[in-house]
Design an enzyme around this catalytic site. Structure first.
Site, PDB file in Angstrom:
ATOM      1  N   GLY A  31      37.686  60.259  93.216  1.00 39.18           N
ATOM      2  CA  GLY A  31      36.870  59.134  93.636  1.00 39.18           C
ATOM      3  C   GLY A  31      35.495  59.527  94.108  1.00 39.18           C
ATOM      4  O   GLY A  31      34.581  58.684  94.119  1.00 39.18           O
ATOM      5  N   HIS A  73      53.066  76.152  88.707  1.00 38.20           N
ATOM      6  CA  HIS A  73      54.092  77.187  88.901  1.00 38.20           C
ATOM      7  C   HIS A  73      54.514  77.313  90.362  1.00 38.20           C
ATOM      8  O   HIS A  73      55.617  77.792  90.641  1.00 38.20           O
ATOM      9  CB  HIS A  73      53.553  78.533  88.408  1.00 38.20           C
ATOM     10  N   ASP A  74      53.666  76.890  91.310  1.00 39.39           N
ATOM     11  CA  ASP A  74      54.022  76.961  92.728  1.00 39.39           C
ATOM     12  C   ASP A  74      54.838  75.757  93.174  1.00 39.39           C
ATOM     13  O   ASP A  74      55.851  75.894  93.863  1.00 39.39           O
ATOM     14  CB  ASP A  74      52.751  77.059  93.584  1.00 39.39           C
ATOM     15  N   TYR A 102      50.424  87.952  90.999  1.00 47.31           N
ATOM     16  CA  TYR A 102      49.506  87.505  92.046  1.00 47.31           C
ATOM     17  C   TYR A 102      49.341  88.516  93.180  1.00 47.31           C
ATOM     18  O   TYR A 102      48.833  88.180  94.237  1.00 47.31           O
ATOM     19  CB  TYR A 102      49.977  86.158  92.604  1.00 47.31           C
ATOM     20  N   LYS A 140      37.276  52.832  95.155  1.00 48.29           N
ATOM     21  CA  LYS A 140      37.355  53.998  94.284  1.00 48.29           C
ATOM     22  C   LYS A 140      38.708  54.690  94.446  1.00 48.29           C
ATOM     23  O   LYS A 140      39.431  54.438  95.408  1.00 48.29           O
ATOM     24  CB  LYS A 140      36.235  54.979  94.622  1.00 48.29           C
ATOM     25  N   ASP A 149      42.145  82.191  91.935  1.00 50.86           N
ATOM     26  CA  ASP A 149      43.285  82.062  92.854  1.00 50.86           C
ATOM     27  C   ASP A 149      42.826  82.169  94.306  1.00 50.86           C
ATOM     28  O   ASP A 149      41.966  82.993  94.646  1.00 50.86           O
ATOM     29  CB  ASP A 149      44.305  83.160  92.532  1.00 50.86           C
ATOM     30  N   GLU A 167      41.296  77.230  93.096  1.00 55.22           N
ATOM     31  CA  GLU A 167      42.491  76.743  93.789  1.00 55.22           C
ATOM     32  C   GLU A 167      42.216  76.727  95.290  1.00 55.22           C
ATOM     33  O   GLU A 167      42.452  77.707  96.003  1.00 55.22           O
ATOM     34  CB  GLU A 167      43.691  77.638  93.476  1.00 55.22           C
TER      35      GLU A 167
END
Length: 960
Positions: A828, A841-842, A614, A822, A735, A760
């Site tokens: 929703g 993974h985080d 990363y 909802k 990312d 993300e």
């Protein structure tokens, strides 16, 4: 009459009636414990005693019986009977005592057993406590071990980072050596001049500051003194005037009082008022006196401050003199230091020149050696190629010779066949000196003339027959005619033609199996490889054909949703880089496809400063810590062969530089995309970018890329297309998209045309007093705003749903429904763009920043795998937590019910007890401990069958 058994001793004293027959013997049987025993009998309720005489004894089992004849006329005395009764009573008493003793022993035994049970229980408790302590100790040891391992890994990462920085520093040192040599003298001169100028400026500023301070203090003292004295004088004048006025008024009051006194009036009120005025006047006089005292004190204090200020002024003057002396000393020392530094720099430059020359010589020498080695390698490779060509030519020549020999042999066999036929079919007279022998179809003609010629014709060429040829000839031999004894029988036989083997069966060397090291083997292997690939493609095409026939509605809709029925698998964790991960993941593709997964999210593929990928540097270098570029391509090919999409984890927000700028900042990029500071946003505080301001948040660990630059967007789009077309990626996981605008994401997606894309957008939820707020509309609104900025071309991780599930699954299921009925996450509001997940993974793995509650893990998967949106399964849960089959069962339920990213949802219950919802038309699920099933819900129509039952955790029903 038969013999009767006497009653026991305990029955004595109880009358029993026995049949009485006069003048006849009465036979009884008694036990042998007493040799001779006397029993009393009662006849007609009268006690009589008879004498007993032993007649005979016999044994029955374990008891010995004695038959006794009782004489009616006999009589035994009363003393004998009483003695026996006493013996019996004593025996009875002993028996009772023995019974009491036995009961006491049993009670004691019971007590001992109870104590033993209690001791066993205590022992078990002690064992449990010891085991618990052991488990706690083991857990502490494991925690310490994991902490040590984590610290070790961090130290290894720091070491790797330092090593990388050291390598880059070494590279830059050679470039800066020449510049240092040129700028050294000028730098020292400038530094010396700056030092002298700074010292002079500091001395002058100190003198100016001291003078200004003295002047200000004196002015302040004068102003304060004058103001104080003037205020005291004014107050004194005012007080004196006030006193005179009061005195006049007092005189007037006195005159009035005298007049009143003279007029015989009451003067008490006037006297009291005068006394009050006098008291006030005294108070004012005392106040004036106190103010005078304060003023005097203030004047004395100001005088003291003035003296102190004069002393400070003298001290400042002395410091100025000392500063001048220090300046002179500094100039002298700086001159000496400059000379010394110049000498040191000259020696350092000489050493650097020498080291550079030595390194240059060593590098040139190594380069020459490498060139020699490369030339030798090339020559050796040429020789190998030449030897291979020669071997191939020799092989071809051998094949040609073998073919020629086979043709010659074929001709010879044909001649022999024709001769044999002519001999067998025609009746002719043979010479007397000729002998014909026919042996199994093979004719040996042995004549005196040309005998060697006939022997050669009969035996064939003089060389060994190969094994494969001998086996084939043996298989053909039974087709020959039977053995004949002589020529006459052979001539009269009905056999008309010889069924000899064909030429290609006997002499075809081309069919011989190639040996090891043969040049032709490479062609065979290549053909086998092509055949395997062809079969694999045929199988893949067949699977796709079957799948299309089974589910014709499954088609690509848009990159934000994929097919609408995607199930994503995150194929790595935080520690996967420690192994050959691409190869390991490729071996699991068949299982993933079988379990229902449709897309696999791969780790970042590029070269990176951090091992996890990363912190990318050279985007076109795909040899990462997870494996080589060849292994990556092989892994993607395996996924495609099992109908799986490969999603690449691309980092577009930031990029690590390769070199430092002249001012020591890491903002010079290398590799194919050699950018400079103009590619970095200008509001990044650490890397001195010269681009435009950032369109999002700043990532402080690496330079943030300015996506508003045309050349940056052009390079990124080319790179994404290269990953799609040359490497084989089908989609993207983007990312840290919070760092740049979603409009740029839209442009990148429209250019690279991925099958599926996930962003993300990580943002913090709302908390109040340490507890999660019920209303999370602002959080999910920010995620939806980013999806809107991409034009809906990308989906996003539903972090809102994850955060709510952390609290909701602990008997707070009311959090899972909003006021509109909802779901409370992004699901929703925009379910087709919501990518739901439990952990990644985080949050999990060895980082554990925000781990999902371990005891609620399966409830979380039951929720996301049965609800709309696109669910994501984490690698650790699927393969390391032992719930592989449970997750597969939920995927099967999702597929059978036809749940997709846009499925409708209707929530029936969401309270402290549990949660119930219907998704689509064919699935109902329940979370929690309360008792519920579809038959108890009036609004649910149809027949429902329970598909998954995990008790109080979750249950799933499918419509029949």
């Amino acid at each position: 009459m038969g013999a009767a058994v006497l009653p026991d001793a305990a029955t004595f004293g109880v009358s029993k009636r026995y049949p009485f027959v006069p003048r006849r013997p009465f036979i009884l049987g008694i036990t042998s414990t007493l040799p001779r025993r006397i029993r009393n009998y009662s006849f007609a309720d009268k006690r009589i005693f008879k004498s007993a005489h032993t007649v005979f004894s016999h044994t029955n089992g374990d008891d010995m019986f004695t038959d006794i004849v009782v004489d009616q006329d006999g009589y035994s005395g009363k003393n004998e009977v009483m003695r026996k009764e006493d013996e019996l009573m004593a025996a009875k008493k002993a028996l009772s005592e023995a019974q009491d003793t036995q009961e006491a022993i049993e009670k004691e035994r019971d007590q001992l057993l109870e104590e033993l049970a209690r001791s066993e229980a205590k022992k078990q408790e002690f064992i449990a406590a010891i085991l618990h302590d052991k488990e706690v100790a083991i857990a502490e040891l494991e925690a310490a071990k994991s902490l040590f391992q984590k610290n070790l890994e961090e130290s290894v990462e720091e070491k790797f980072a330092l090593q990388s920085k050291l390598v880059l520093a070494k590279q830059d040192a050679v470039d800066l050596a020449v510049q240092v040599e040129k700028l050294a003298e000028a730098a020292f001169q400038q530094a010396t001049s700056h030092i002298l100028q700074d010292a002079q400026l500091r001395i002058s500023s100190a003198e100016t500051t001291a003078a200004e301070a003295a002047y200000l203090i004196e002015k302040k003292i004068m102003d304060a003194t004058e103001g104080t004295i003037s205020s005291i004088v004014e107050k004194s004048k005012y007080a004196i005037e006030r006193a005179l006025v009061v005195a006049e008024e007092a005189g007037e009051h006195a005159k009035d009082a005298m007049k009143i006194f003279i007029d015989d009036t009451s003067p008490f009120m006037e006297i009291a008022s005068v006394q009050e005025e006098n008291i006030k006047l005294q108070r004012m006089v005392s106040d004036i006196e106190s103010q005078l005292i304060i003023a005097r004190n203030e004047v004395s204090r100001l005088i003291i401050e003035s003296e102190h200020t004069k002393q400070q002024q003298k001290a400042f003057e002395q410091r100025a003199i000392d500063a001048e002396k220090a300046l002179l000393d500094l100039q002298e020392s700086s001159r000496k230091t400059t000379l010394q530094q110049e000498e040191e720099m000259k020696s350092l430059l000489e050493r650097m020149r020498k080291d550079a020359a030595d390194k240059t010589k060593a590098i040139s020498k190594a380069l020459k050696t490498d060139l020699k080695n490369i030339k030798a390698t090339i020559e050796a490779s040429k020789e190998v190629v030449l030897s291979k060509d020669n071997a191939y030519l020799r092989r071809c020549e051998a094949l040609q010779r073998s073919l020629m020999a086979s043709e010659d042999a074929l001709k010879m066999w044909r001649q022999r066949a024709e001769m044999a036929e002519s001999l067998l079919m025609k009746e002719r007279k043979q010479d007397e000196d000729s002998i014909y022998v026919v042996n199994g179809g093979r004719i040996d003609l042995l004549t005196d003339v040309d005998s060697q010629k006939w022997k050669l014709l009969s035996d064939g060429p003089r060389r060994e027959i190969p094994q494969w040829m001998a086996r084939r000839i043996t298989a053909v031999i039974p087709k020959f005619p039977p053995r004949k004894t002589d020529v006459a029988e052979a001539l009269t036989s009905k056999f008309r033609s010889l069924e000899l083997p064909k030429a290609d069966e006997v002499w075809s060397i081309a069919r011989e199996k190639p040996k090891e090291g043969d040049t032709l083997i490479e062609h065979v292997f290549e053909r086998e490889t092509i055949e395997r690939k062809r079969k694999a493609l045929e199988r893949a095409l067949q699977r796709k054909t079957i799948q299309w026939e089974r589910a014709p509605e499954k088609k690509l809709i848009e990159p934000g949703t994929g097919t609408g029925r995607e199930i994503v698998f995150q194929g790595f964790n935080w520690e996967s880089w420690r192994r050959s991960w691409y190869t390991e993941l490729a071996s699991k593709t068949a299982d993933l496809s079988k379990c229902g997964v449709t897309a696999v999210w791969l780790p970042p593929p590029t070269e990176s400063v951090s091992a996890q990928g990363y912190m990318p540097s050279d985007l076109y270098n795909l040899n990462s810590s997870y494996g080589s570029v060849e292994e990556l391509k092989y892994c993607i090919e395996e996924m495609h062969s099992h109908d799986l999409l490969a999603l690449g984890d691309v980092v577009l927000n930031h990029r690590c530089a390769h070199k430092q700028s002249p001012n020591g900042v890491w903002n010079i990029f290398g590799g194919k995309l050699a950018w400079g500071p103009e590619a970095i946003v200008c509001d990044d505080p650490n890397f001195q970018g010269r681009g435009n301001p950032s369109s999002g948040d700043i990532f402080h660990a690496a330079p943030n890329i300015d996506h508003s630059q045309d050349f940056v967007r052009k390079d990124i789009k080319e790179w994404l297309n290269w990953l799609r077309n040359d490497i084989g990626f089908d989609g993207w996981r983007l990312d840290f998209v919070k760092g740049f605008s979603g409009t740029y994401v839209k442009e990148y997606i429209e250019t690279s045309n991925p099958v599926f894309a996930i962003g993300e957008y990580w943002d913090s939820l709302a908390y109040e007093h340490g507890s999660l707020c019920y209303n999370q509309d602002a959080h999910r609104q920010r995620i939806v705003n980013w999806i809107n900025a991409t034009g809906g071309t990308s989906s996003a991780f539903d972090i809102t749903t994850k955060g709510i599930l952390h609290s909701a699954l602990h008997n707070e299921y009311w959090r899972m429904i909003d006021p509109q009925g909802k779901p409370t996450g992004v699901m929703g509001w925009w379910p087709s763009r919501a990518v739901t997940f439990i952990e990644n993974h985080d949050t999990g793995s060895t980082q554990g920043h925000w781990p999902f509650p371990r005891d609620k893990l399966m409830q979380g998967y039951a929720y996301i795998l049965t609800h709309p949106g696109t669910p994501v399964i984490f690698y650790d849960h699927f393969y390391d937590f032992g719930i592989h089959d449970v997750i597969t069962e939920l995927i099967e339920a999702r597929k059978r019910a036809g749940i997709h990213c846009r499925s409708s949802i209707k929530i029936y219950h969401a309270n402290n007890e549990g949660y119930v919802a219907q998704i689509g038309d064919a699935l109902v699920m329940k979370l929690g401990q309360f008792d519920w099933n579809p038959s108890k819900e009036n609004r649910l129509d149809g027949s429902w069958q329970k598909f998954v039952d995990k008790g109080s955790d979750y249950q799933v029903w499918l419509r029949q």
